[in-house]
Design an enzyme around this catalytic site. Structure first.
Site, mmCIF file in Angstrom:
data_model
loop_
_atom_site.group_PDB
_atom_site.id
_atom_site.type_symbol
_atom_site.label_atom_id
_atom_site.label_comp_id
_atom_site.label_asym_id
_atom_site.label_seq_id
_atom_site.Cartn_x
_atom_site.Cartn_y
_atom_site.Cartn_z
ATOM 1 N N ALA A 102 47.467 27.109 79.905
ATOM 2 C CA ALA A 102 46.741 26.115 81.679
ATOM 3 C C ALA A 102 46.840 25.097 81.378
ATOM 4 C CB ALA A 102 44.986 26.888 81.064
ATOM 5 N N GLY A 130 47.050 30.311 77.532
ATOM 6 C CA GLY A 130 46.431 31.555 78.656
ATOM 7 C C GLY A 130 48.175 32.203 78.924
ATOM 8 N N GLU A 160 47.996 34.957 76.358
ATOM 9 C CA GLU A 160 46.796 35.378 76.783
ATOM 10 C C GLU A 160 46.941 36.487 77.985
ATOM 11 O OE1 GLU A 160 42.413 32.899 76.153
ATOM 12 O OE2 GLU A 160 44.313 32.487 77.350
ATOM 13 N N GLU A 200 45.075 26.511 71.334
ATOM 14 C CA GLU A 200 43.695 25.581 72.195
ATOM 15 C C GLU A 200 42.812 24.218 71.252
ATOM 16 O OE1 GLU A 200 44.492 29.100 74.783
ATOM 17 O OE2 GLU A 200 44.372 28.921 72.647
#
Length: 257
Positions: free
Chosen positions: A65, A110, A113, A133
């Protein structure tokens, strides 16, 4: 007008979707997520499309992200961002389209993910994967804590999430995070296309039914999953597709799906 963050190339029943933000290693921000959702909506409306290969432009699949955008979020802003990311990835996972993640480089946070939301994952030998993270004082927020543990088991998922460490493609393949490891020098997209072509030869209703049965079974008890499988198996006998498939088998010819 700025260039689209998502580029789509159609090849018959196959679509190749490329995330096009190489200057930021394809990092996910609100705009990328919204364009990704819109792209899947468009492909789902196009009834000729059955399989989507997702990859990233440049040396990254998706490096994570966009931290620069996340840094100033408050609690409600963070919840909105997680809702957007989870909604986008849920859309991909639950789509009638079969998705193949072609991991060409970094798939972190992300990015991993996103790959986890796909049905099948293949990776270049140079790929690096991880959920870092916790190094930022955060946890995965786009479904990583749930999808990774369901895919590779609690212990391995816990190690990757708690340490935040990156792993190489060979290790990712060994633990079942990647379905296939593509040797350096081989064309990653060509390998993904070979998998897609195999899927496209099969009964489209059967493949879509199999996907739904697997996903719905993961969210229920085994006994209920078995009952669901029996119901869906039986329902396929209503249609012409199963009749054509079985007839073609007995007549020793390719089915006309």
């Amino acid at each position: 007008m700025s260039e689209s963050l998502i580029q789509i190339q159609k090849e018959g029943k196959l679509a190749i979707l490329e995330i096009n933000r190489p200057s930021a290693l394809n990092a996910l921000n609100e705009s990328v997520l919204k364009e990704l959702t819109a792209a899947f909506h468009s492909l789902e409306k196009d009834e000729t499309t059955r399989v989507v290969i997702i990859t990233g432009q440049g040396k990254a699949f998706v490096a994570g992200a966009d931290i620069a955008n996340m840094k100033d979020l408050d609690v409600s802003g963070a919840e909105e961002f997680a809702t957007l990311g989870q909604g986008t990835f849920d859309r991909i996972q639950k789509s009638k389209l079969i998705s193949i993640a072609a991991v060409n480089g970094f798939a972190l946070g992300g990015g991993l993910e996103l790959a986890l939301a796909c049905d099948i994952r293949i990776g270049s030998e140079k790929a690096k994967l991880g959920l870092p993270e916790v190094s930022l004082g955060l946890i995965p927020g786009f479904g990583g804590t749930q999808r990774l543990s369901r895919l590779i088991g609690y212990g391995r998922a816990a190690e990757l999430i708690f340490t935040g460490d990156m792993i190489g493609a060979e290790e990712a393949y060994r633990i079942g995070l990647l379905n296939k490891l593509v040797k350096d020098g081989d064309d990653l997209i060509s390998v993904a296309k070979t998998i897609a072509e195999s899927i496209l030869k099969r009964g489209p209703i059967a493949v879509a039914t199999a996907k739904n049965t697997i996903l719905n079974g993961l969210d229920t008890q085994f006994a209920k999953g078995i009952e669901l499988e029996k119901k869906e198996f039986s329902n396929l006998f209503y249609g012409k597709e199963s009749k054509e498939g079985m007839t073609a088998f007995l007549e020793k010819r390719a089915p006309n799906f």
